[in-house]
Write a protein that holds these residues in place. Structure first.
Motif, PDB file in Angstrom:
ATOM      1  N   TYR A 101       8.110  -1.224  -8.343  1.00 31.59           N
ATOM      2  CA  TYR A 101       6.847  -0.512  -8.148  1.00 31.59           C
ATOM      3  C   TYR A 101       7.029   0.976  -8.421  1.00 31.59           C
ATOM      4  O   TYR A 101       7.954   1.604  -7.928  1.00 31.59           O
ATOM      5  CB  TYR A 101       6.333  -0.711  -6.734  1.00 31.59           C
ATOM      6  CG  TYR A 101       6.047  -2.157  -6.409  1.00 31.59           C
ATOM      7  CD1 TYR A 101       5.096  -2.863  -7.117  1.00 31.59           C
ATOM      8  CD2 TYR A 101       6.735  -2.818  -5.400  1.00 31.59           C
ATOM      9  CE1 TYR A 101       4.825  -4.190  -6.831  1.00 31.59           C
ATOM     10  CE2 TYR A 101       6.475  -4.138  -5.105  1.00 31.59           C
ATOM     11  CZ  TYR A 101       5.521  -4.819  -5.819  1.00 31.59           C
ATOM     12  OH  TYR A 101       5.255  -6.127  -5.537  1.00 31.59           O
ATOM     13  N   ILE A 147       2.404   1.523  -1.655  1.00 28.10           N
ATOM     14  CA  ILE A 147       3.072   0.320  -1.171  1.00 28.10           C
ATOM     15  C   ILE A 147       4.081   0.757  -0.128  1.00 28.10           C
ATOM     16  O   ILE A 147       4.965   1.571  -0.393  1.00 28.10           O
ATOM     17  CB  ILE A 147       3.728  -0.445  -2.330  1.00 28.10           C
ATOM     18  CG1 ILE A 147       2.644  -0.879  -3.311  1.00 28.10           C
ATOM     19  CG2 ILE A 147       4.508  -1.643  -1.819  1.00 28.10           C
ATOM     20  CD1 ILE A 147       3.159  -1.596  -4.528  1.00 28.10           C
ATOM     21  N   ALA A 202       2.391  -7.784  -3.158  1.00 22.77           N
ATOM     22  CA  ALA A 202       2.501  -6.350  -2.916  1.00 22.77           C
ATOM     23  C   ALA A 202       1.535  -5.987  -1.798  1.00 22.77           C
ATOM     24  O   ALA A 202       0.356  -6.312  -1.866  1.00 22.77           O
ATOM     25  CB  ALA A 202       2.156  -5.569  -4.175  1.00 22.77           C
TER      26      ALA A 202
END
Length: 199
Positions: free
Chosen positions: A140, A101, A28
């Protein structure tokens, strides 16, 4: 460049590639963006190795408690450039950054929800701790970061750290029997249990 430095850099890079290519982990990329100028592209803050979380509680690698955080490894971290605290000519939100992210591929875009943090979390004497939230499918949900003061007596684990939190479905309410009303709108009295002869 000295030979030991070059050798350690090559070994660290090989370990990162080997860890990222492992089937049980994925990488990530956490990005940071100052709120003073949202037109500036986000810059890479850290890369984390996120372990795959099995949804089956009977699986051997599945955590027993869904709410328990799972440790993640910080593969790389580069401290952001902090604004000068003595500069009074800038606006008040210079010390705020967006963290999440981000995918720079295909025009860029935030993959997760973002959180706002103060640049004080990245100041000298503080170690950033990341919390990545994923849903039941492993997608996510969001990223949060907070700076933890480094104790002078701590000799290890004083660098950046990360955990993964998994969301769980909420508890469902226990519903009783529906209320039965008569045509007049009054509650119908419940009949007692019938005896064997009445049945």
């Amino acid at each position: 460049m000295r030979l030991p430095t070059l050798l350690s850099a090559l070994l660290a890079g090989a370990a990162t590639v080997a860890l990222a290519s492992d089937e049980s982990t994925r990488t990530a990329a956490i990005y940071i963006q100052p709120l003073t100028d949202p037109s500036t592209p986000p810059s890479l803050l850290a890369e984390l190795a996120i372990p795959d979380i099995d949804n089956d509680p009977s699986a051997p690698n599945s955590p027993e408690d869904d709410d328990a955080p799972i440790a993640a490894e910080v593969l790389s971290y580069s401290a952001p450039e902090l604004p000068d605290e003595d500069d009074t000519t800038t606006t008040t939100n210079t010390n705020l950054v967006r963290i999440g992210i981000y995918s720079p591929a295909a025009g860029g875009g935030w993959i997760s929800s973002t959180s706002v943090a103060s640049t004080a979390n990245f100041a000298k004497g503080y170690a950033p701790h990341f919390a990545v939230t994923v849903d039941g499918d492993g997608a996510y949900v969001g990223v949060a970061c907070r700076g933890v003061a480094i104790d002078a007596g701590v000799t290890r684990d004083f660098g950046p750290q990360a955990v993964v939190l998994r969301t769980a479905p909420g508890s469902q309410p226990a519903l009783g029997k529906p209320v039965v009303l008569s045509p007049e709108g009054r509650k119908v009295a419940e009949e007692g249990e019938k005896s064997f002869i009445q049945k």
